[in-house]
Design an enzyme around this catalytic site. Structure first.
Site, PDB file in Angstrom:
ATOM      1  CD  GLU A   1       4.201  -5.652  -7.098  1.00  0.00           C
ATOM      2  OE1 GLU A   1       4.880  -4.653  -6.798  1.00  0.00           O
ATOM      3  OE2 GLU A   1       4.644  -6.593  -7.780  1.00  0.00           O
TER       4      GLU A   1
ATOM      5  CD  GLU B   1       6.452  -3.405 -10.822  1.00  0.00           C
ATOM      6  OE1 GLU B   1       7.673  -3.393 -10.716  1.00  0.00           O
ATOM      7  OE2 GLU B   1       5.679  -2.850 -10.013  1.00  0.00           O
TER       8      GLU B   1
END
Ligand SMILES: O[C@@H]1[C@@H](O)[C@H](O[C@@H]2CO[C@@H](O[C@@H]3CO[C@@H](O)[C@H](O)[C@H]3O)[C@H](O)[C@H]2O)OC[C@H]1O
Length: 493
Positions: free
Chosen positions: A313, A208
């Site tokens: 995810e 991320e």
């Protein structure tokens, strides 16, 4: 005999060119601990520092990472039982066996640079970092499970989340060349270490990223790609999109040829899986369309170029009886529907995915530490306090404290009336409300609660501490059946 996996067009294939769909879960909370996963406030580096201060370095080390022994008095004999500690207990062969029994074939392992390199001793590899990672990669390999190594924390922090373990909402990684150099160096060392390991499906160089300029990320990927491929040209690179794996628009047009053997990672969390869902999920057409639209939007750029998508995810969080009472089962049934409907979408696309999360203390994991364990008993009241104050940013229910923070949001809206000025990066992932939650609760209030967490260990014997760490062992955990049932139904046959 297994072979290195590789990317071929939009698919992942084995050495015979056969398609392999990776379906699995993220091993978070282990070599990157997280507040909601393990039940502390703030960041891992904070609890490690303060625990050492409260009970001393040696005892705190015993909790995290030192093999010890416990004396168990029986009527006539004294047994000496060798026990591991947190890192040892959190994932072992029993976990791998269970994971495999669900039909899943890949674990994304979240690691922290801090296990391999010390900020005060940069560019010196800590060999002990590999002790546990090697053990888990080998345990997975033994059961035919691929692993993907995911750098969840970067020096200086690559995003403003607690999960990048740097204690601030501003990421310094993008502003300091030296942090970038260090991570390229570290990845080269990690790749050197695993270059021959075929059960390692590949490397996920950064979880991320949130690079405000976008160009810094491309530059980093160029450099880390070159570093890794200088020692290991066999493993896939799983590249997260910018802004929490949601945005590829700043990626170079020639990505496909510039980074051969790369897959592109989206994180497909659906709002319907969280307490802040716009309305309860009932599988209405419009709701399913919304979930689909949001997923399509994330992968659009990748599809337009015929590249390979990996959903690194995703996954709902769950209600807990102790906090949500009689509503718990109903809420969770809805969340399992969201889960199922996302999986159906993925199935249609033959998408590789990694659900978040394998193990935790009962909020999101496939396996969780139950109330009867020493760890959960010790922290029962403290965990309720954390819940009441909504200090974790992830899936928090802020009903008890909304009135405290709303005035801050209102004040900013009033004093900075131009909406464009309220949209600070990483908008739209962080709205103004989200920013206030992260700063005021997850960073500020949490910081004041770290010592209280650590004080729970004061006066405990070594045996007690080892018992607490043992709470995380598979044999002491429970399985979230509703979740696992849905996963099993969508696992490779
Ligand atoms: O370590 C993980 C961490 O990687 C993960 O990060 C969060 C992922 O979700 C982000 O918000 C989502 C953005 O997209 C919207 O469509 C979704 O509705 C949002 O949930 C969030 O900003 C990241 O921090 O979180 C869990 C950690 O354990």
């Amino acid at each position: 005999m297994t072979s290195f996996l590789k990317v071929s067009g939009a698919r992942i294939v084995d050495g015979n060119g056969q398609e392999v769909i990776l379906r699995g879960a993220g091993l978070g909370g282990w070599m990157t601990m997280e507040n909601f996963i393990s039940g502390y406030p703030g960041c891992e580096f904070q609890i490690r520092e303060v625990l050492a201060d409260v009970i001393g370095k040696e005892k705190s080390q015993l909790f995290f990472d030192k093999v010890g022994s416990r004396y168990i008095s029986l009527p006539s004999i004294i047994l000496v039982k060798s026990l591991g500690q947190f890192l040892e207990n959190f994932f072992g062969e029993a976990d791998a066996a269970f994971f495999k029994s669900l039909g899943l074939n890949c674990i994304r392992i979240a690691i922290s640079y801090r296990h391999f390199e010390d900020d005060l001793n940069p560019r010196v590899l800590k060999p002990e970092g590999f002790r546990h990672l090697d053990r888990v990669v080998a345990a997975c390999a033994k059961y035919g499970i691929y692993t993907i190594l995911d750098m969840h924390t970067a020096p200086g922090g690559q995003n403003g989340g607690w999960h990048s373990d740097h204690g601030s909402h501003l990421s310094s990684f993008w502003k300091h060349r030296d942090f970038q150099d260090r991570l390229v160096w570290l990845w080269t060392e990690i790749a050197r270490h695993y270059k021959d390991e075929k059960w390692v499906a590949g490397y996920n160089p950064m979880n991320e990223p949130a690079d405000p300029e976008h160009t810094g990320l491309t530059h980093f990927y160029d450099r880390v790609y070159a570093g890794i491929y200088s020692v290991d040209s066999n493993h896939i690179l799983f590249l997260d999109g910018n802004t929490f794996a949601s945005d590829f628009t700043g990626f170079p047009e020639d990505a496909g040829t510039r980074w051969p053997n790369a897959a592109y990672a989206i994180h497909d969390y659906s709002l319907y899986g969280f307490p802040k869902a716009p309305e309860p999920y009932v599988r209405a057409e419009e709701q399913r369309r919304r979930i689909h639209r949001s997923y399509q939007k994330k992968r659009e750029w990748i599809d337009q170029r015929g590249l390979c998508v990996w959903n690194g995810e995703w996954g709902p969080v769950y209600a807990r009886k102790e906090y949500d009472g009689d509503l718990t089962d109903e809420i969770n049934e809805r969340r399992y529907m969201v889960l199922n409907d996302q999986l159906e979408m993925y199935q249609q696309d033959r998408l590789s995915w990694s659900i978040w999360l394998y193990k935790d203390i009962g909020f999101q994991g496939m396996v969780y530490v139950p109330h009867e364990t020493p760890y959960m008993k010790l922290f029962k009241d403290f965990l309720y306090k954390k819940y009441r104050l909504a200090v974790d940013a992830w899936g928090a229910d802020d009903r008890f404290v909304r009135h405290v923070y709303q005035p801050i949001v209102d004040l900013i809206k009033k004093e900075v009336p131009d909406e464009a000025d309220q949209r600070l990066y990483p908008y739209p992932i962080w709205t103004l409300e989200r920013r206030v939650e992260v700063l005021a609760r997850n960073i500020l209030v949490s910081e004041f609660m770290v010592r209280e967490w650590a004080e729970h260990f004061r006066g405990l014997s070594e045996a007690d501490i080892l018992g607490i760490a043992e709470s995380f062992k598979f044999e002491n955990c429970m399985e979230r059946d509703g979740l696992n049932k849905v996963l099993r139904a969508h696992a490779p046959k």
